[in-house]
Design a protein around this motif. Sequence first.
Motif, PDB file in Angstrom:
ATOM      1  N   VAL A   1       0.860  -1.182   0.000  1.00 36.20           N
ATOM      2  CA  VAL A   1       0.000   0.000   0.000  1.00 36.20           C
ATOM      3  C   VAL A   1       0.896   1.232   0.000  1.00 36.20           C
ATOM      4  N   THR A   2       0.560   2.210  -0.813  1.00 36.71           N
ATOM      5  CA  THR A   2       1.374   3.417  -0.865  1.00 36.71           C
ATOM      6  C   THR A   2       0.511   4.655  -1.088  1.00 36.71           C
ATOM      7  N   ALA A   3       1.050   5.805  -0.709  1.00 35.17           N
ATOM      8  CA  ALA A   3       0.447   7.097  -1.071  1.00 35.17           C
ATOM      9  C   ALA A   3       1.220   7.606  -2.285  1.00 35.17           C
ATOM     10  N   LEU A   4       0.527   7.872  -3.373  1.00 37.00           N
ATOM     11  CA  LEU A   4       1.159   8.092  -4.675  1.00 37.00           C
ATOM     12  C   LEU A   4       0.679   9.382  -5.328  1.00 37.00           C
ATOM     13  N   ALA A   5       1.612  10.062  -5.974  1.00 43.03           N
ATOM     14  CA  ALA A   5       1.244  11.106  -6.939  1.00 43.03           C
ATOM     15  C   ALA A   5       2.085  10.815  -8.174  1.00 43.03           C
ATOM     16  N   ALA A   6       1.464  10.264  -9.208  1.00 44.83           N
ATOM     17  CA  ALA A   6       2.205   9.906 -10.418  1.00 44.83           C
ATOM     18  C   ALA A   6       2.810  11.150 -11.061  1.00 44.83           C
ATOM     19  N   ILE A   7       2.117  12.267 -10.958  1.00 45.27           N
ATOM     20  CA  ILE A   7       2.655  13.578 -11.341  1.00 45.27           C
ATOM     21  C   ILE A   7       2.380  14.530 -10.186  1.00 45.27           C
ATOM     22  N   ARG A   8       3.426  15.079  -9.646  1.00 45.20           N
ATOM     23  CA  ARG A   8       3.291  15.924  -8.455  1.00 45.20           C
ATOM     24  C   ARG A   8       2.988  17.366  -8.874  1.00 45.20           C
ATOM     25  N   ALA A   9       1.872  17.895  -8.372  1.00 48.86           N
ATOM     26  CA  ALA A   9       1.437  19.233  -8.776  1.00 48.86           C
ATOM     27  C   ALA A   9       1.772  20.290  -7.736  1.00 48.86           C
ATOM     28  N   THR A  10       2.275  19.902  -6.576  1.00 49.57           N
ATOM     29  CA  THR A  10       2.523  20.871  -5.496  1.00 49.57           C
ATOM     30  C   THR A  10       3.926  20.674  -4.926  1.00 49.57           C
ATOM     31  N   ARG A  11       4.345  21.634  -4.122  1.00 49.23           N
ATOM     32  CA  ARG A  11       5.538  21.472  -3.298  1.00 49.23           C
ATOM     33  C   ARG A  11       5.127  21.766  -1.855  1.00 49.23           C
ATOM     34  N   GLU A  12       6.028  21.567  -0.916  1.00 49.66           N
ATOM     35  CA  GLU A  12       5.669  21.720   0.492  1.00 49.66           C
ATOM     36  C   GLU A  12       6.263  22.999   1.070  1.00 49.66           C
ATOM     37  N   ALA A  13       5.592  23.522   2.083  1.00 49.56           N
ATOM     38  CA  ALA A  13       6.062  24.729   2.762  1.00 49.56           C
ATOM     39  C   ALA A  13       5.430  24.753   4.156  1.00 49.56           C
ATOM     40  N   GLU A  14       5.826  25.747   4.941  1.00 51.43           N
ATOM     41  CA  GLU A  14       5.220  25.957   6.258  1.00 51.43           C
ATOM     42  C   GLU A  14       4.790  27.403   6.364  1.00 51.43           C
ATOM     43  N   ILE A  15       3.673  27.638   7.013  1.00 54.86           N
ATOM     44  CA  ILE A  15       3.232  29.011   7.262  1.00 54.86           C
ATOM     45  C   ILE A  15       2.945  29.157   8.748  1.00 54.86           C
ATOM     46  N   MET A  16       3.038  30.380   9.243  1.00 56.44           N
ATOM     47  CA  MET A  16       2.728  30.666  10.644  1.00 56.44           C
ATOM     48  C   MET A  16       1.307  31.221  10.720  1.00 56.44           C
ATOM     49  N   GLU A  17       0.505  30.653  11.595  1.00 56.20           N
ATOM     50  CA  GLU A  17      -0.860  31.137  11.768  1.00 56.20           C
ATOM     51  C   GLU A  17      -1.209  31.071  13.254  1.00 56.20           C
ATOM     52  N   GLY A  18      -1.491  32.230  13.822  1.00 56.34           N
ATOM     53  CA  GLY A  18      -1.815  32.279  15.245  1.00 56.34           C
ATOM     54  C   GLY A  18      -0.694  31.750  16.118  1.00 56.34           C
ATOM     55  N   GLY A  19       0.536  31.965  15.687  1.00 54.46           N
ATOM     56  CA  GLY A  19       1.674  31.490  16.455  1.00 54.46           C
ATOM     57  C   GLY A  19       1.972  30.013  16.257  1.00 54.46           C
ATOM     58  N   GLU A  20       1.202  29.360  15.400  1.00 56.18           N
ATOM     59  CA  GLU A  20       1.396  27.926  15.152  1.00 56.18           C
ATOM     60  C   GLU A  20       1.985  27.714  13.764  1.00 56.18           C
ATOM     61  N   ARG A  21       2.948  26.806  13.668  1.00 56.30           N
ATOM     62  CA  ARG A  21       3.574  26.503  12.379  1.00 56.30           C
ATOM     63  C   ARG A  21       2.765  25.380  11.696  1.00 56.30           C
ATOM     64  N   LEU A  22       2.220  25.681  10.524  1.00 55.63           N
ATOM     65  CA  LEU A  22       1.344  24.717   9.837  1.00 55.63           C
ATOM     66  C   LEU A  22       2.035  24.170   8.583  1.00 55.63           C
ATOM     67  N   PRO A  23       2.028  22.838   8.409  1.00 56.82           N
ATOM     68  CA  PRO A  23       2.578  22.244   7.183  1.00 56.82           C
ATOM     69  C   PRO A  23       1.614  22.433   6.023  1.00 56.82           C
ATOM     70  N   CYS A  24       2.078  23.061   4.950  1.00 59.42           N
ATOM     71  CA  CYS A  24       1.196  23.410   3.831  1.00 59.42           C
ATOM     72  C   CYS A  24       1.701  22.815   2.523  1.00 59.42           C
ATOM     73  N   ILE A  25       0.842  22.895   1.528  1.00 52.72           N
ATOM     74  CA  ILE A  25       1.228  22.566   0.166  1.00 52.72           C
ATOM     75  C   ILE A  25       1.032  23.817  -0.679  1.00 52.72           C
ATOM     76  N   VAL A  26       1.885  23.964  -1.691  1.00 48.93           N
ATOM     77  CA  VAL A  26       1.861  25.155  -2.532  1.00 48.93           C
ATOM     78  C   VAL A  26       1.721  24.720  -3.993  1.00 48.93           C
ATOM     79  N   GLY A  27       0.775  25.320  -4.679  1.00 43.88           N
ATOM     80  CA  GLY A  27       0.575  25.016  -6.090  1.00 43.88           C
ATOM     81  C   GLY A  27      -0.429  25.994  -6.676  1.00 43.88           C
ATOM     82  N   VAL A  28      -0.824  25.741  -7.922  1.00 50.21           N
ATOM     83  CA  VAL A  28      -1.806  26.604  -8.586  1.00 50.21           C
ATOM     84  C   VAL A  28      -3.150  25.871  -8.597  1.00 50.21           C
ATOM     85  N   PRO A  29      -4.101  26.274  -7.740  1.00 50.51           N
ATOM     86  CA  PRO A  29      -5.423  25.617  -7.754  1.00 50.51           C
ATOM     87  C   PRO A  29      -6.109  25.803  -9.108  1.00 50.51           C
ATOM     88  N   GLN A  30      -6.870  24.815  -9.501  1.00 51.84           N
ATOM     89  CA  GLN A  30      -7.593  24.909 -10.774  1.00 51.84           C
ATOM     90  C   GLN A  30      -8.640  26.013 -10.702  1.00 51.84           C
TER      91      GLN A  30
END
Length: 486
Positions: free
Chosen positions: A379-408
């Motif tokens: 069993v695997t988590a797969l993206a045959a073509i990856r449309a995003t990259r990863e980043a972190e943002i600060m919100e309310g003093g909390e560091r949140l793991p995010c994804i960055v890309g161009v939404p459709q």
Amino acid sequence: MARTGLGKLADRSLIALSELADYAGAFGNPSLRLGVTGLSRSGKTVFITALVHNLLQGGRLPLFDPQAEQRILRAYLEPQPDDAVPRFAYEDHIEALIGDDRHWPESTRRMSQLRLTVEFLPRSTIARRLGRNRLHVDIVDYPGEWLLDLPLLDLTYEQWSAEMIAASRRPASQAKAAEWHALLATRDPTAPADEPLAVKSAEAFRRYLIACRDEQVALSFLPPGRFLMPGDLEGSPLLTFAPLDVPRDDIAPRGSHWAMMARRYDAYVRHVVRPFFREHFARLDRQIVLIDALAALNAGAEAVTDLGRALTDVLSAFRHGRGNPLMSMFGRRIDRIMIAATKADYLHHTSHDRLEAIAGRLVQQAMDKAAIAGTDIEVTALAAIRATREAEIMEGGERLPCIVGVPQAGERLGNEVFDGKREAAIFPGDLPDDPQEALQGAVEGQVRFIRFRPPLIDKSRWDLGPSFPHIRLDRTLNFLLSDFLA
């Protein structure tokens, strides 16, 4: 009966003859039939395109052993073995992905096939001396809706009618079935056959199926798949039937409306479903099951449960088990299955193991059955073509793991509607540690997965390599192909 003992015996004989022909034709340089299994919008076309492109272009596949060991000499496309099946439009799909108006390929509307040949350097000295250095990989693409037909192989018209009507009377479906239910109530099934009513019923039933599909209400109760994606059967009498409210175990009176509907259902199974299974699924060596679990999580707990039920029913139709050289001549079996939760790039990598756990739990029953038969499963988590990259943002003093890309264009998050041009950093939410919680609806309203455009390929980026970026495509290929290239 839709599937008689004689019918099964005929199917097995035809399958055995085809397999013997395949074996004789591939002597010395085997072919591998890869089954890419997935419901509509699960990512079959994108997966096939990415697989082929990475092997043709020598993509970045560090976990694909034959490539990492530099034993892949070259890969190229050849005419597919079945002249009656259209060729997979690989070049058109590549153009869609990298063109000026880059977009994901359109949903598959018909069957297509592709043969990829890989020349490699065998590890074994004996294999080198025997000249065993080529592998043909045959891949078939098809509308995911057709896959839902496979459980019909073991259902009579009366059994199918009872299941469809029961499903349509559930709260989530009832309103969508109102027009069809009204027609059901107007006619006694034992009355003489009525062609105009049959046409009206079939059309109303089709509209109900389409409404359910579009809202992902009940995937497991959407067959016949050709009602949703008719292909070359558009307007055919084979699609002019609908369920009737009749006893599960009774027999239709001769000349009745019920008898006409049952006859057409049997014809559909005999002329559409059975050949589809026999010619394209009964001779598979390996299988990847693509699951869009994120879309189901977006739709709610009932959609998640139904997705698991639909996939379990579909997988029960395949022949799983460990093969051997003698069996490969007369009775191929699928000896490896990769369960892949697609669109993993819509999540931060810290949630990938949870996504894998959810996908595995969805098809647990089918996996247990295949494992008992001797099939290896991953069993695997797969993206045959990856449309995003990863980043972190600060919100309310909390560091949140995010994804960055161009939404459709048209995708919505809260009050914001995206235009398909602007890049955005998105925190999609966290999946629970316990997959059972996700299946029971614990994440409903807590997560939101939006769709992204394909990546803008920048060849100056070292990490993109000469092909599309991906997540675990190399691990997937290693599991499915590497022993054939040893």
